[in-house]
Design a protein around this motif. Structure first.
Motif, mmCIF file in Angstrom:
data_model
loop_
_atom_site.group_PDB
_atom_site.id
_atom_site.type_symbol
_atom_site.label_atom_id
_atom_site.label_comp_id
_atom_site.label_asym_id
_atom_site.label_seq_id
_atom_site.Cartn_x
_atom_site.Cartn_y
_atom_site.Cartn_z
ATOM 1 N N LEU A 179 -14.698 -19.812 20.495
ATOM 2 C CA LEU A 179 -14.035 -18.991 21.509
ATOM 3 C C LEU A 179 -15.019 -18.378 22.491
ATOM 4 C CD1 LEU A 179 -11.537 -17.508 22.681
ATOM 5 C CD2 LEU A 179 -12.018 -15.669 21.049
ATOM 6 N N ARG A 180 -16.048 -17.695 21.959
ATOM 7 C CA ARG A 180 -16.911 -16.873 22.820
ATOM 8 C C ARG A 180 -17.946 -17.674 23.597
ATOM 9 N NH1 ARG A 180 -19.385 -11.884 19.834
ATOM 10 N NH2 ARG A 180 -20.152 -11.551 21.959
ATOM 11 N N HIS B 231 -9.043 -17.295 33.626
ATOM 12 C CA HIS B 231 -8.794 -16.327 32.553
ATOM 13 C C HIS B 231 -7.547 -15.522 32.914
ATOM 14 C CE1 HIS B 231 -12.339 -16.798 29.968
ATOM 15 N NE2 HIS B 231 -12.986 -17.116 31.068
ATOM 16 N N TRP C 124 -11.305 -9.756 24.084
ATOM 17 C CA TRP C 124 -12.499 -10.270 24.779
ATOM 18 C C TRP C 124 -12.665 -9.578 26.118
ATOM 19 C CZ3 TRP C 124 -13.125 -13.069 29.403
ATOM 20 C CH2 TRP C 124 -14.360 -13.676 29.579
ATOM 21 N N TYR D 149 -5.094 -17.163 26.174
ATOM 22 C CA TYR D 149 -6.249 -18.037 25.959
ATOM 23 C C TYR D 149 -6.869 -18.415 27.291
ATOM 24 C CZ TYR D 149 -8.666 -20.288 22.118
ATOM 25 O OH TYR D 149 -9.577 -20.580 21.124
ATOM 26 N N SER E 108 -6.832 -16.880 19.265
ATOM 27 C CA SER E 108 -6.094 -16.312 20.398
ATOM 28 C C SER E 108 -5.936 -14.804 20.234
ATOM 29 C CB SER E 108 -4.717 -16.976 20.509
ATOM 30 O OG SER E 108 -3.889 -16.291 21.402
ATOM 31 N N VAL F 18 -14.498 -19.899 26.562
ATOM 32 C CA VAL F 18 -14.510 -18.956 27.696
ATOM 33 C C VAL F 18 -15.301 -19.485 28.878
ATOM 34 C CG1 VAL F 18 -14.209 -16.971 26.161
ATOM 35 C CG2 VAL F 18 -16.528 -17.622 26.898
ATOM 36 N N TYR G 219 -9.095 -13.211 21.198
ATOM 37 C CA TYR G 219 -9.309 -13.261 22.654
ATOM 38 C C TYR G 219 -8.662 -12.076 23.356
ATOM 39 C CZ TYR G 219 -9.030 -15.070 27.469
ATOM 40 O OH TYR G 219 -9.120 -15.234 28.840
#
Length: 883
Positions: free
Chosen positions: A546-547, A702, A619, A251, A613, A551, A616
């Protein structure tokens, strides 16, 4: 009276008064050089704490300004040009100056609640030109320091400090509060006298040596895992896994709070009470004019007042809307409060200000929650049910970022077959060819006319657990055909469940195709409803949370830790971070936490964040740039001859069309801006702050994805432009596209249900027989219940609302955000491009040949139109993720 050889000059100090400076032989600078000194006037704009209190927003500091006079607040100029030999050549610090009686405002930006004080600096020989100011607050109350301005400093002219910071009593800091002027320097170009102040300020913000619970006055930006979502001390059912720090549950990082661990799980951080007073650096907190903490107080009203009432009302009832007319009652008068003791007792206990948020008079009796009419049903209450609107929203709704070009027919799965068996689609050519306008499935595929909304792989690994709760959800695939008029037609929906003998045996799938009459039409409507449930959850948890929210937070933290306020990239990016850490902290405590509003009202329930998660893991930062995203999803191809470098395969794709115009404007602005400071790539490689910022963003912010090969190397101007453009796009336009349409589209529950409570009725059951007689009742019985629906609608109404002080893309809250005129002019050109984009969007929406832009519901696509007024407007791109 001036002596012989001296002149006396009167100069405006910019506040309607004049100051006198004594100088020799016609030169103020000469006067300073000869040791005569001079008094330099300026003004300070601040707000007292109570101006920003939710319950006292109408207050001003006018009644209490005396508290800040005398020697309560001091300011000392710090030289940028003269070093102090007795202090290792740090910039010379001038004498203390103090706030003076408030001035009649001559500033066009002064608003209610702001007060402008005078200040007089005594500048002595050898102190040079100031580049910073030390501010000390000796008053017990903190205040919000907006600006400090010297209108005419000898030898320099106007010097402006854009502070925008909370200043607490000096006892709260172990260091001086330093604010820099609006000049901009790369680290190597920083005046030597200012360099130690620049470096020290970054060390204070990093706070790497602070290992305690952080307090509201702390200014520490640091990283932590998502280990504060659960409440294991309350119940084992409220425990949640730690997200981040492992390859199994990766995450992005969130802001550190330093709270102690829970007793039940030393890896989990203890939460906070429902007052939601969670630490974020104070300057990241809601404030300014934003109905101060409007969102936080509204969420508290939902949790503390609305939820108990709803539970008391619906616990003894079936918790199901019996008809669409009952749903519509939410907007046409509110639902009547039942006269039962639990409800009446709760009403008596609710604070008055919260009561106002949820109760409304209704013909002599109390009702609750009369909601605004969502735009999706303002023109027609039934068009949402059509196949046309179902597919139009995939291109122009609140979640237009999922649709993909179909690469293989039948669709295949990427799930590990050793764990999940055969998960490939069971759709066959015969299912869809009757709706392909004479084409075979292979011809439609090869001509790029088949598209898919595919939630199968994202959900299947979680379905067994999700369906063990109150939810009854399918993993769905929806196949779409691109018609000649550029609209989409749904041609098949596949609903899948894990095999009853174990998920390793593959999926059990049923394929449904469009029907217009009889029970087949009712079943088709239900199938679309199950797809809508999938779409709602993926939108809320992935596309939205999330996006965008999750992030971006690591970049907020890294920017403040590594890029000085004097750094040009700090000035470029900081407006796109406003309030993001605060809204994310609030979300962790009330929305995405254990038994929070998302878990209560969205189908993945307790597995919501764990599922995000898993997503991700796939991602990719580079693919967040809009052109790359469109190409990846197979809805566009590269085209070097196009201004946007891509060619859309669905020409009437409103999100993509408008988004590319906004993306192009962002990219042009970032290119112009960065080119001012980095005419040579070597300057980028040589910029230690910049390199530290990007390294930390990737390797720590990240960190679970730090070894991915796709991270760009920050070694050239194009790389810097791409990185910054992507951050700005995600924080502004992409977030706006997936956030501000939530209530316009989802405010009408049947159009976007958040969960499903029973499966498709089977032949021979009572529900199947009722489906023949009253399909609407079966549909409403299957989707979100009353309690969850009202809870959900209350929240998305808040989330879809523009604040009165939103600062939109292409704008800055201050006209003096930088002293660099080239940058100011570049920003103006950015604003002009955005205004041109806004005009073009209006023209496209008026073009009746573009059927996806408004459809039969007459809801024009404006989510990427840059500007908006306050309220629920379904348009406007704020600079940042602030709600």
């Amino acid at each position: 009276m001036a002596s012989d050889g001296e002149n006396e000059s009167k100069r405006s100090c910019g506040n309607g008064e004049e100051w006198k400076g004594t100088y020799v032989n016609g030169s103020l600078a000469d006067g300073l050089a000869r040791g005569m000194g001079t008094k330099v006037k300026g003004h300070v704009v601040l707000m007292e704490r109570n101006v920003l209190d939710f319950n006292d927003f109408g207050a001003t500091v006018v009644n209490t300004v005396q508290d800040f006079l005398g020697q309560q607040v001091s300011l000392q100029l710090v030289s940028a040009t003269a070093g102090d030999p007795n202090n290792v050549d740090r910039g010379v610090v001038g004498d203390k100056a103090y706030l003076e009686a408030p001035l009649l405002s001559i500033l066009p930006t002064i608003v209610a609640g702001e007060t402008q004080f005078g200040v007089t600096f005594h500048v002595k020989e050898g102190e040079g030109i100031p580049g910073a100011v030390i501010v000390k607050n000796n008053h017990l109350a903190e205040f919000f320091l907006k600006t400090i301005t010297i209108d005419d400093f000898p030898g320099k002219g106007r010097i402006h400090f854009d502070c925008n910071s909370w200043v607490y009593n000096v006892s709260k800091y172990s260091y001086d509060r330093v604010f820099f002027s609006n000049d901009t320097y790369l680290p190597k170009d920083t005046p030597s006298a200012l360099r130690p102040y620049r470096e020290e300020e970054l060390r204070h913000l990093r706070g790497d040596d602070v290992n305690r619970k952080l307090e509201e006055w702390d200014r520490v930006y640091n990283y932590a895992y998502y280990n504060d979502l659960g409440s294991p001390d309350k119940s084992s059912d409220l425990a949640r896994p730690v997200l981040g720090g492992s390859s199994e549950l990766p995450y992005p990082r969130r802001g550190k709070t330093g709270r102690p661990p829970t007793k039940a799980d030393p890896k989990s951080e203890s939460g906070v009470s429902l007052d939601l007073n969670i630490y974020v650096p104070r300057d990241e907190r809601f404030g300014h004019l934003k109905m101060s903490d409007f969102l936080g107080n509204s969420i508290k009203a939902v949790l503390n007042a609305l939820l108990p009432v709803l539970q008391a009302i619906f616990d003894p009832t079936p918790n199901t809307f019996s008809s669409y007319e009952e749903v519509l009652q939410l907007y046409e008068g509110g639902l009547p409060l039942p006269d039962i003791p639990q409800v009446q007792a709760l009403i008596q206990a609710i604070p008055l200000e919260m009561l106002k948020n949820i109760l409304t008079p209704a013909q002599g009796q109390r009702s609750f929650l009369k909601l605004p009419v969502p735009q999706i049903i303002q023109v027609d209450k039934w068009t949402w049910k059509t196949d046309e609107e179902f597919t139009r929203e995939m291109l122009a709704g609140v979640n237009p970022v999922i649709i993909e070009g179909l690469k293989m027919f039948p669709p295949t799965s990427k799930l590990n077959s050793a764990l999940y068996g055969d998960q490939n689609s069971k759709i066959i050519a015969e299912d869809i060819e009757k709706n392909l306008d004479g084409l075979t499935a292979e011809e439609a595929l090869s001509s790029s006319r088949l598209f898919i909304i595919d939630y199968h792989d994202a959900l299947m690994p979680y379905l067994g657990r999700i369906n063990s709760t109150l939810s009854k959800v399918y993993a769905t695939r929806t196949l779409l055909f691109l018609k000649d008029d550029d609209t989409l037609r749904p041609v098949a929906i596949e609903l899948s469940l894990p095999h009853p003998e174990g998920e390793q045996h593959g999926a059990v799938s049923t394929v449904y195709t469009p029907a217009e009459t009889g029970i087949d039409a009712a079943i088709w409507q239900l199938a679309k409803g199950f797809v809508a449930v999938n779409d709602y959850g993926i939108h809320q948890l992935i596309s939205h949370w999330l996006r965008t929210h999750a992030v971006i937070e690591p970049f907020v933290i890294s920017t403040n830790r590594n890029l000085s306020a004097l750094h040009p990239i700090n000035k470029l990016l900081l407006p796109h971070y406003r309030d993001t850490m605060n809204i994310n902290a609030l979300a962790r405590q009330a929305l995405v936490n254990a038994c929070g509003i998302i878990e209560l009202s969205v189908f993945p329930s307790k597995y919501s964040m764990e599922m995000s998660s898993a997503i991700y893991k796939g991602w990719n930062f580079v693919e967040q740039a809009l052109p790359a995203d469109l190409i990846k999803r197979g809805v566009a191809v590269e085209d070097s001859s196009s201004p946007t470098k891509v060619q859309l395969l669905i020409k009437d794709y409103p999100y993509a069309v408008d988004g590319l115009a906004i993306w192009s404007a962002i990219e042009s602005w970032v290119t112009e801006y960065c080119s001012i400071y980095y005419p040579d790539d070597f300057l980028i490689l040589d910029d230690q702050e910049l390199q530290a910022w990007w390294k930390e963003s990737v390797q720590i912010g990240h960190g679970d994805k730090k070894n991915e090969p796709w991270w760009p190397e920050l070694n050239s101007l194009p790389a810097l432009v791409q990185i910054c453009s992507t951050i700005i796009w995600v924080a502004s336009a992409m977030h706006a596209a997936v956030n501000f349409g939530q209530y316009p589209y989802g405010g009408y529950l049947p159009n976007r249900p958040s969960l499903s409570r029973q499966f498709m009725p089977e032949v021979g059951t009572a529900d199947y027989e009722q489906l023949k007689k009253n399909p609407d009742k079966v549909f409403l019985k299957a989707i979100t219940g009353q309690l969850q629906a009202i809870l959900e609608l209350s929240v998305i109404e808040i989330l879809s609302t523009h604040a009165s002080d939103d600062v939109y893309l292409g704008q800055r809250p201050s006209k003096e955000w930088t002293s660099n005129e080239k940058a100011v002019e570049a920003l103006k050109r950015f604003g002009e491009r955005l205004k041109a984009a806004e005009k073009k969007i209006t023209e496209l929406n008026a073009d009746l040949s573009l059927k996806n832009r408004g459809g039969s519901v007459k809801l024009s696509y404006n989510l990427l139109s840059p500007y908006s007024e306050a309220g629920i407007t379904g348009k406007g791109i704020p600079n940042s993720i602030s709600i």
